[in-house]
Enzyme design. Structure first.
Site, PDB file in Angstrom:
ATOM      1  CB  THR A  35      -2.560   5.073  -0.150  1.00 50.69           C
ATOM      2  OG1 THR A  35      -2.228   5.676  -1.290  1.00 50.69           O
ATOM      3  CG2 THR A  35      -3.887   4.548  -0.021  1.00 50.69           C
ATOM      4  NE  ARG A  67      -0.055   8.187  -5.848  1.00 47.48           N
ATOM      5  CZ  ARG A  67       0.907   8.153  -5.259  1.00 47.48           C
ATOM      6  NH1 ARG A  67       1.595   7.175  -4.759  1.00 47.48           N
ATOM      7  NH2 ARG A  67       1.790   9.317  -5.304  1.00 47.48           N
ATOM      8  CG  LEU A 115      -2.077   0.968   1.375  1.00 48.37           C
ATOM      9  CD1 LEU A 115      -2.875   0.633   0.065  1.00 48.37           C
ATOM     10  CD2 LEU A 115      -2.802   0.929   2.562  1.00 48.37           C
ATOM     11  CG  ASP A 116       0.968   3.830  -3.613  1.00 46.93           C
ATOM     12  OD1 ASP A 116       1.542   2.703  -3.623  1.00 46.93           O
ATOM     13  OD2 ASP A 116       0.452   4.337  -4.356  1.00 46.93           O
ATOM     14  CB  ALA A 117       4.552   5.699   1.696  1.00 47.05           C
TER      15      ALA A 117
END
Length: 308
Positions: free
Chosen positions: A139, A225, A135-137
């Site tokens: 997000t 994104r 999970l993106d930092a």
């Protein structure tokens, strides 16, 4: 003896590449090629049961096992996490934005998990719970953590075969009409994202904003994104793929992992966890509506049907 935490049979269409490059691309648990080489040196990576040389070329049909040494010390970052579900095999937690999943830093979700999650009592319990996906930092939202070796292998296989469904909620710049599928390849690989508009919000600054639900059908790097940016509807607050002049200071990215559905690795029933997006979503939307009403005193009701 080491626990197997992830395993994979090299597919028949795999390209002939060095094992360190292959593992870095195929397994989420290694942040760099250097970390792969260290794991090989420690004997934590095996090919057909044997410790390979770092420069060996992988071949279709080979069995790759990622193992964990029971002697590896566990780091613990004292951070309270919101636990949505937990049993002896797995946990589902809410990752705060700004926290990376794993890597060379001390302050990671992986190092925070032992502080909030109880250790498994199963025989194949991992030294510490291990996240099974990225999970993106920037997000926030739901992340699955495995607590046993078998659970980690099973959940990783479910991700590999696209059997785990995830839903995200975002605020995007512009009016993203109706429902649809975004199909643009990412880094030369197929990538598909399903979307459904939830609400349209008039904005004095951007004209329109859209609250939207998204389901990534594939798991490419920064897929949601990048897809939204390519479509011309970047996520609000996205510094990397966003629009110049529409980056909100101290607000972060308006993207949240709000739902995840999986097959329980032990009980085999379907487990679905759903949460609301961060409070900042509602706060920002209400502020934009108030500003728009103040500017347009005679505007009718601002529900979805009246403003679209």
């Amino acid at each position: 003896m080491n626990n197997i935490v992830e395993t994979q049979v090299v597919p028949s269409n795999a390209l002939p590449v060095r094992i360190d490059n292959y593992i870095l691309n195929e397994f989420d648990i290694f942040p760099s090629r250097k970390s792969v080489k260290k794991a090989i040196k420690r004997g934590e990576i095996r090919v057909n049961g044997e410790i390979p040389e770092p420069f060996v070329i992988i071949q279709p049909g080979q069995l790759i096992d990622i193992t964990e040494s029971k002697e590896t010390p566990a780091k613990t970052y004292d951070l309270d996490l919101r636990i949505l579900y937990e049993d002896d095999w797995l946990a589902v937690v809410e990752k705060p934005p700004g926290l990376i999943i794993n890597g060379n830093r001390f302050k990671t979700l992986e190092n925070a998990l032992p502080y909030s999650i109880e250790a498994s009592k199963q025989k194949d319990a991992l030294i510490k719970p291990r996240p099974v996906h990225r999970l993106d930092a920037c997000t926030g939202g739901l992340v699955i953590a495995a607590k046993t070796s078998k659970a980690h292998v099973d959940l990783s296989r479910q991700f590999q075969h696209r059997e785990i469904n995830k839903r995200y909620r975002a605020i995007v710049i512009g009016k993203l009409d109706n429902d649809g599928v975004i199909s643009y390849s990412i880094d030369g690989k197929e990538a598909n994202t399903v979307y459904s508009s939830v609400e349209y919000i008039p904005s004095l600054k951007t004209g329109w904003l859209t609250l939207v639900d998204l389901w990534p059908m594939t798991g490419r790097y920064h897929q949601i994104r990048r897809h939204l940016s390519i479509m011309g509807f970047p996520v609000l607050g996205d510094k990397l793929y966003g629009t110049e002049g529409n980056i909100l200071k101290s607000k972060g990215v308006f993207l949240w992992a709000v739902e995840i559905s999986l097959k329980h690795p032990f009980y085999k029933w379907t487990l679905t966890i759903t949460i609301k997006e961060a409070p900042k979503f509602e706060t920002f939307i209400n502020r934009e509506k108030r500003r728009w009403i103040k500017y347009h005193r005679n505007m009718p009701s601002l529900d979805k049907e009246s403003v679209e």
